[in-house]
Design an enzyme around this catalytic site. Structure first.
Site, PDB file in Angstrom:
ATOM      1  N   ARG A   1       0.805  -1.237   0.000  1.00 21.20           N
ATOM      2  CA  ARG A   1       0.000   0.000   0.000  1.00 21.20           C
ATOM      3  C   ARG A   1       0.834   1.283   0.000  1.00 21.20           C
ATOM      4  NH1 ARG A   1      -3.394  -3.464  -0.574  1.00 21.20           N
ATOM      5  NH2 ARG A   1      -5.544  -3.312   0.149  1.00 21.20           N
TER       6      ARG A   1
ATOM      7  N   CYS B   1     -11.190  -0.316   2.918  1.00 21.74           N
ATOM      8  CA  CYS B   1     -10.527  -0.490   4.207  1.00 21.74           C
ATOM      9  C   CYS B   1     -10.013   0.849   4.727  1.00 21.74           C
ATOM     10  CB  CYS B   1      -9.382  -1.491   4.081  1.00 21.74           C
ATOM     11  SG  CYS B   1      -9.983  -3.181   3.962  1.00 21.74           S
TER      12      CYS B   1
ATOM     13  N   GLU C   1      -5.305   3.906   6.184  1.00 19.29           N
ATOM     14  CA  GLU C   1      -5.174   3.783   4.730  1.00 19.29           C
ATOM     15  C   GLU C   1      -5.931   4.949   4.071  1.00 19.29           C
ATOM     16  OE1 GLU C   1      -5.562  -0.163   2.910  1.00 19.29           O
ATOM     17  OE2 GLU C   1      -6.800   0.753   1.361  1.00 19.29           O
TER      18      GLU C   1
HETATM   19  N1  EPU Z   1     -11.876 -10.877   9.355  1.00 20.39           N
HETATM   20  C1  EPU Z   1     -12.585 -10.898  10.534  1.00 20.39           C
HETATM   21  N2  EPU Z   1     -13.442  -9.876  10.805  1.00 20.39           N
HETATM   22  C2  EPU Z   1     -13.625  -8.831   9.961  1.00 20.39           C
HETATM   23  C3  EPU Z   1     -12.888  -8.804   8.749  1.00 20.39           C
HETATM   24  C4  EPU Z   1     -12.015  -9.843   8.477  1.00 20.39           C
HETATM   25  O1  EPU Z   1     -12.467 -11.816  11.336  1.00 20.39           O
HETATM   26  O2  EPU Z   1     -14.416  -7.940  10.267  1.00 20.39           O
HETATM   27  C5  EPU Z   1     -10.999 -12.004   9.044  1.00 20.39           C
HETATM   28  C6  EPU Z   1     -11.515 -12.774   7.834  1.00 20.39           C
HETATM   29  O3  EPU Z   1     -12.473 -13.713   8.210  1.00 20.39           O
HETATM   30  C7  EPU Z   1     -10.273 -13.389   7.282  1.00 20.39           C
HETATM   31  C8  EPU Z   1      -9.188 -12.371   7.629  1.00 20.39           C
HETATM   32  O4  EPU Z   1      -9.723 -11.538   8.653  1.00 20.39           O
HETATM   33  O5  EPU Z   1      -9.964 -14.579   7.934  1.00 20.39           O
HETATM   34  C9  EPU Z   1      -8.762 -11.534   6.429  1.00 20.39           C
HETATM   35  O6  EPU Z   1      -9.881 -10.826   5.914  1.00 20.39           O
HETATM   36  P1  EPU Z   1      -9.963 -10.383   4.373  1.00 20.39           P
HETATM   37  O7  EPU Z   1      -9.761 -11.564   3.497  1.00 20.39           O
HETATM   38  O8  EPU Z   1     -11.202  -9.579   4.207  1.00 20.39           O
HETATM   39  O9  EPU Z   1      -8.675  -9.508   4.146  1.00 20.39           O
HETATM   40  P2  EPU Z   1      -8.192  -8.186   4.829  1.00 20.39           P
HETATM   41  O10 EPU Z   1      -6.758  -8.395   5.152  1.00 20.39           O
HETATM   42  O11 EPU Z   1      -9.084  -7.747   5.929  1.00 20.39           O
HETATM   43  C10 EPU Z   1      -7.329  -7.137   2.624  1.00 20.39           C
HETATM   44  C11 EPU Z   1      -7.308  -5.741   2.053  1.00 20.39           C
HETATM   45  C12 EPU Z   1      -8.581  -5.459   1.287  1.00 20.39           C
HETATM   46  C13 EPU Z   1      -8.760  -6.498   0.191  1.00 20.39           C
HETATM   47  C14 EPU Z   1      -8.829  -7.878   0.861  1.00 20.39           C
HETATM   48  C15 EPU Z   1      -8.988  -9.006  -0.148  1.00 20.39           C
HETATM   49  C16 EPU Z   1      -6.042  -4.227   3.478  1.00 20.39           C
HETATM   50  C17 EPU Z   1      -6.112  -3.167   4.510  1.00 20.39           C
HETATM   51  N3  EPU Z   1      -7.207  -4.770   3.122  1.00 20.39           N
HETATM   52  O12 EPU Z   1      -8.328  -7.151   3.639  1.00 20.39           O
HETATM   53  O13 EPU Z   1      -8.412  -4.191   0.674  1.00 20.39           O
HETATM   54  O14 EPU Z   1      -9.931  -6.250  -0.559  1.00 20.39           O
HETATM   55  O15 EPU Z   1      -7.593  -8.095   1.586  1.00 20.39           O
HETATM   56  O16 EPU Z   1      -8.000  -8.967  -1.095  1.00 20.39           O
HETATM   57  O17 EPU Z   1      -4.952  -4.541   2.990  1.00 20.39           O
HETATM   58  C18 EPU Z   1      -8.814  -1.845   0.801  1.00 20.39           C
HETATM   59  O18 EPU Z   1      -7.591  -1.726   0.836  1.00 20.39           O
HETATM   60  O19 EPU Z   1      -9.586  -0.873   0.751  1.00 20.39           O
HETATM   61  C19 EPU Z   1      -9.360  -3.194   0.837  1.00 20.39           C
HETATM   62  C20 EPU Z   1     -10.648  -3.426   0.985  1.00 20.39           C
END
Ligand code: EPU
Length: 306
Positions: free
Chosen positions: A166, A214, A297
């Site tokens: 990022r 995010c 972010e």
């Molecule tokens: N999770 C929870 N509770 C929540 C959200 C997530 O327990 O409220 C758990 C999920 O169940 C999963 C883990 O956390 O086991 C990871 O969640 P997720 O796959 O949604 O990935 P993330 O790391 O939360 C990142 C990016 C997103 C991107 C997704 C999928 C960042 C800050 N976020 O989210 O990017 O869409 O991976 O590729 O890097 C953005 O940057 O605006 C964004 C949405």
């Protein structure tokens, strides 16, 4: 054929700044350059302008901003040229990323299909190194053409750009365009990967709401957290916010999504102040609970920067 009438470089006063949150203040001055030379003229008006993409990751303080805001939305600054044979694609900073992704998939050019569903302009996506579990834009970049704040043009090769999670180190420059290396491939397979990225988003993130995606970057843990991750591991900020009990928490018209805790949603009547106070409360709770300092972010523009 008569040439189209020359577009005029306009500066609008007290102009709204479009953002995905749909809240926040206005720009005292919003410049709409029509060509590279106009971009240089913007620097003469304000050597530290605020570059506006599509406002996908932006929150503007309710008091608005005094610095010159520059929108790269003019036709000459939003063009894209794809060579379907070689895959080399030139995209101007104001070009719309989702449209480019769909077009590249249609042409059978691979490299961006994992970024499906990320709202951004090319300039914004480069500065933030937009991406997710299915890829990041840095992986497709060959070089970036930009202007420094003295109005000098420069070209940065991929290896010279410190892309990381990022971030890109490009924030101090005015990005003009990029050359992307897209790989000719099977349109059906690319379409499947695109659909997979979109389906994952739809199943894990709130859709059709006002939000900047995010709100916080995923932190790297300094110490292990049981059930979350080990020291040195980058973990989901959403998971930490969720475990800190923030889902559904609200300030005024801003609320932490029940679907994904790293999404802040704004409702009718919300203000930028509501979003900022909610972010501060989330930061406090995650710090208290896990000792983790979340980094935003979402980019916040404030008037008191001068
Ligand atoms: N999770 C929870 N509770 C929540 C959200 C997530 O327990 O409220 C758990 C999920 O169940 C999963 C883990 O956390 O086991 C990871 O969640 P997720 O796959 O949604 O990935 P993330 O790391 O939360 C990142 C990016 C997103 C991107 C997704 C999928 C960042 C800050 N976020 O989210 O990017 O869409 O991976 O590729 O890097 C953005 O940057 O605006 C964004 C949405």
């Amino acid at each position: 054929m008569p040439s189209p009438p020359a577009l005029e470089f306009v500066i609008r006063h007290d102009a709204p700044i479009p953002t995905s949150f749909g809240v926040g203040g206005r720009a005292d001055r919003l410049a709409c350059p029509t060509c590279e030379e106009d971009v240089r003229r913007c620097l003469e008006i304000d050597p530290e302008p605020l570059m506006l993409g599509c406002g996908a990751n932006l929150l503007v303080g309710d008091e608005g901003v005094g610095r010159l805001v520059v929108s790269m939305g003019a036709p000459a600054l939003t063009q894209v040229q794809c060579d379907p044979e070689t895959g080399l694609t030139v995209a101007m900073a104001g070009a719309n990323l989702p449209r480019l992704i769909i077009e590249s998939v249609r042409l059978g050019l691979g490299g961006l299909e994992g970024l499906g569903g990320i709202p951004a302009t090319i300039g914004g996506a480069l500065v933030m190194n937009a991406g997710g579990a299915f890829g990041q834009i840095a992986d497709a970049v060959v070089r970036v053409h930009a202007m420094d704040r003295a109005g000098r043009r420069l070209t940065l090769e991929r290896a010279e750009i410190p892309f990381a999670y990022r971030s890109s180190g490009l924030g101090g420059l005015l990005i003009l365009s990029t050359e992307l290396n897209l790989r000719p491939g099977d349109p059906a397979a690319l379409r499947r990967r695109y659909d997979e990225a979109m389906a994952y988003k739809k199943s894990t993130q709130p859709m059709g709401v006002k939000s900047a995606g995010c709100a916080f970057k995923n932190p790297t843990l300094a110490a292990p957290i049981e059930g979350v991750g080990d020291a040195g591991q980058r973990v989901s900020a959403g998971r930490l916010i969720d475990l800190a009990g923030c889902k559904g928490m609200g300030v005024g018209g801003a609320e932490v999504s029940h679907g994904h805790a790293n999404f802040i949603i704004t409702r009718k009547g919300a203000t930028a102040g509501d979003v900022i106070r909610l972010m501060e409360e989330i930061e406090r709770r995650v710090l208290d609970r896990f000792g983790v300092r979340l980094e935003r972010e979402v980019v916040v523009w404030r008037r008191d920067w001068g």
